[in-house]
Design a protein around this motif. Sequence first.
Motif, PDB file in Angstrom:
ATOM      1  N   ILE A   1       0.837  -1.201   0.000  1.00  0.00           N
ATOM      2  CA  ILE A   1       0.000   0.000   0.000  1.00  0.00           C
ATOM      3  C   ILE A   1       0.872   1.251   0.000  1.00  0.00           C
ATOM      4  N   ALA A   2       1.968   1.234   0.758  1.00  0.00           N
ATOM      5  CA  ALA A   2       2.882   2.384   0.792  1.00  0.00           C
ATOM      6  C   ALA A   2       3.505   2.612  -0.581  1.00  0.00           C
ATOM      7  N   ASP A   3       3.872   1.538  -1.261  1.00  0.00           N
ATOM      8  CA  ASP A   3       4.425   1.666  -2.613  1.00  0.00           C
ATOM      9  C   ASP A   3       3.378   2.249  -3.561  1.00  0.00           C
ATOM     10  N   ALA A   4       2.144   1.762  -3.451  1.00  0.00           N
ATOM     11  CA  ALA A   4       1.073   2.270  -4.302  1.00  0.00           C
ATOM     12  C   ALA A   4       0.808   3.751  -4.000  1.00  0.00           C
ATOM     13  N   LYS A   5       0.849   4.138  -2.727  1.00  0.00           N
ATOM     14  CA  LYS A   5       0.636   5.546  -2.333  1.00  0.00           C
ATOM     15  C   LYS A   5       1.726   6.437  -2.913  1.00  0.00           C
ATOM     16  N   ALA A   6       2.971   5.925  -2.913  1.00  0.00           N
ATOM     17  CA  ALA A   6       4.079   6.686  -3.499  1.00  0.00           C
ATOM     18  C   ALA A   6       3.857   6.871  -4.996  1.00  0.00           C
ATOM     19  N   LEU A   7       3.337   5.853  -5.659  1.00  0.00           N
ATOM     20  CA  LEU A   7       3.036   5.977  -7.090  1.00  0.00           C
ATOM     21  C   LEU A   7       1.907   6.984  -7.314  1.00  0.00           C
ATOM     22  N   LEU A   8       0.902   6.951  -6.436  1.00  0.00           N
ATOM     23  CA  LEU A   8      -0.205   7.900  -6.547  1.00  0.00           C
ATOM     24  C   LEU A   8       0.292   9.329  -6.343  1.00  0.00           C
ATOM     25  N   ASP A   9       1.121   9.536  -5.322  1.00  0.00           N
ATOM     26  CA  ASP A   9       1.655  10.871  -5.031  1.00  0.00           C
ATOM     27  C   ASP A   9       2.536  11.395  -6.161  1.00  0.00           C
ATOM     28  N   SER A  10       3.245  10.500  -6.839  1.00  0.00           N
ATOM     29  CA  SER A  10       4.118  10.934  -7.929  1.00  0.00           C
ATOM     30  C   SER A  10       3.344  11.163  -9.224  1.00  0.00           C
ATOM     31  N   GLY A  11       2.100  10.726  -9.251  1.00  0.00           N
ATOM     32  CA  GLY A  11       1.286  10.922 -10.441  1.00  0.00           C
ATOM     33  C   GLY A  11       1.394   9.782 -11.447  1.00  0.00           C
ATOM     34  N   ALA A  12       2.090   8.718 -11.099  1.00  0.00           N
ATOM     35  CA  ALA A  12       2.259   7.593 -12.020  1.00  0.00           C
ATOM     36  C   ALA A  12       0.965   6.811 -12.186  1.00  0.00           C
ATOM     37  N   ILE A  13       0.124   6.821 -11.148  1.00  0.00           N
ATOM     38  CA  ILE A  13      -1.170   6.143 -11.225  1.00  0.00           C
ATOM     39  C   ILE A  13      -2.247   7.096 -10.727  1.00  0.00           C
ATOM     40  N   ASN A  14      -3.501   6.778 -11.074  1.00  0.00           N
ATOM     41  CA  ASN A  14      -4.601   7.625 -10.601  1.00  0.00           C
ATOM     42  C   ASN A  14      -5.265   6.976  -9.382  1.00  0.00           C
ATOM     43  N   GLN A  15      -6.285   7.647  -8.839  1.00  0.00           N
ATOM     44  CA  GLN A  15      -6.942   7.173  -7.612  1.00  0.00           C
ATOM     45  C   GLN A  15      -7.590   5.807  -7.802  1.00  0.00           C
ATOM     46  N   THR A  16      -8.175   5.562  -8.966  1.00  0.00           N
ATOM     47  CA  THR A  16      -8.823   4.272  -9.232  1.00  0.00           C
ATOM     48  C   THR A  16      -7.803   3.133  -9.212  1.00  0.00           C
ATOM     49  N   GLU A  17      -6.660   3.375  -9.842  1.00  0.00           N
ATOM     50  CA  GLU A  17      -5.608   2.352  -9.845  1.00  0.00           C
ATOM     51  C   GLU A  17      -5.064   2.133  -8.434  1.00  0.00           C
ATOM     52  N   PHE A  18      -4.940   3.219  -7.664  1.00  0.00           N
ATOM     53  CA  PHE A  18      -4.483   3.092  -6.275  1.00  0.00           C
ATOM     54  C   PHE A  18      -5.464   2.242  -5.467  1.00  0.00           C
ATOM     55  N   ASP A  19      -6.749   2.504  -5.636  1.00  0.00           N
ATOM     56  CA  ASP A  19      -7.769   1.737  -4.911  1.00  0.00           C
ATOM     57  C   ASP A  19      -7.702   0.259  -5.288  1.00  0.00           C
ATOM     58  N   SER A  20      -7.466   0.002  -6.561  1.00  0.00           N
ATOM     59  CA  SER A  20      -7.353  -1.386  -7.023  1.00  0.00           C
ATOM     60  C   SER A  20      -6.152  -2.080  -6.400  1.00  0.00           C
ATOM     61  N   LEU A  21      -5.005  -1.393  -6.399  1.00  0.00           N
ATOM     62  CA  LEU A  21      -3.790  -1.964  -5.783  1.00  0.00           C
ATOM     63  C   LEU A  21      -3.977  -2.163  -4.288  1.00  0.00           C
ATOM     64  N   LYS A  22      -4.647  -1.244  -3.629  1.00  0.00           N
ATOM     65  CA  LYS A  22      -4.894  -1.353  -2.192  1.00  0.00           C
ATOM     66  C   LYS A  22      -5.787  -2.555  -1.891  1.00  0.00           C
ATOM     67  N   ALA A  23      -6.828  -2.724  -2.694  1.00  0.00           N
ATOM     68  CA  ALA A  23      -7.732  -3.865  -2.497  1.00  0.00           C
ATOM     69  C   ALA A  23      -6.995  -5.183  -2.735  1.00  0.00           C
ATOM     70  N   LYS A  24      -6.135  -5.203  -3.730  1.00  0.00           N
ATOM     71  CA  LYS A  24      -5.369  -6.417  -4.032  1.00  0.00           C
ATOM     72  C   LYS A  24      -4.403  -6.744  -2.894  1.00  0.00           C
ATOM     73  N   ALA A  25      -3.794  -5.692  -2.301  1.00  0.00           N
ATOM     74  CA  ALA A  25      -2.858  -5.913  -1.198  1.00  0.00           C
ATOM     75  C   ALA A  25      -3.572  -6.435   0.050  1.00  0.00           C
ATOM     76  N   LEU A  26      -4.777  -5.957   0.248  1.00  0.00           N
ATOM     77  CA  LEU A  26      -5.530  -6.367   1.439  1.00  0.00           C
ATOM     78  C   LEU A  26      -6.233  -7.717   1.277  1.00  0.00           C
ATOM     79  N   ALA A  27      -6.329  -8.189   0.030  1.00  0.00           N
ATOM     80  CA  ALA A  27      -7.016  -9.474  -0.232  1.00  0.00           C
ATOM     81  C   ALA A  27      -6.197 -10.655   0.207  1.00  0.00           C
TER      82      ALA A  27
END
Length: 131
Positions: free
Chosen positions: A105-131
């Motif tokens: 999730i921290a890696d995904a947040k860093a990607l979101l903050d850098s603009g490499a991914i959008n909020q939808t992609e971040f939510d998807s990565l977060k859900a996958k990490a928590l699954a």
Amino acid sequence: MGTNANSFWDVLLWSFWFFIWIAALMVWFRCLMDLFGDHSLNGWAKAGWVILMIFVPWLGALIYLIARGRGMAERQMAEIARRQAAQQDYIKQVAGEGAAPAAQIADAKALLDSGAINQTEFDSLKAKALA
């Protein structure tokens, strides 16, 4: 016309012996590679095989194949399995599989903050990490 026929058979015979010579060299080098890749043999045994294969190369390779041929295949299969396992470990390490969900999730947040991914992609990565 007789000389052309002789030339054809001479070329065919020469080609046959050349093929046999190349095949024998491949067997000889394969035996040497197996010999040096075998960690179960001690130095004196390897030295004895090398001396035999240098001074009587084709007979030495034939004796090596008879004496250690089955082990050659087993060692080769074990090496292939070891390399595949190492490759799988590397793939898992690079893909981040097995990493803690918080780290993913921290890696995904860093990607979101850098603009490499959008909020939808971040939510998807977060859900996958928590699954």
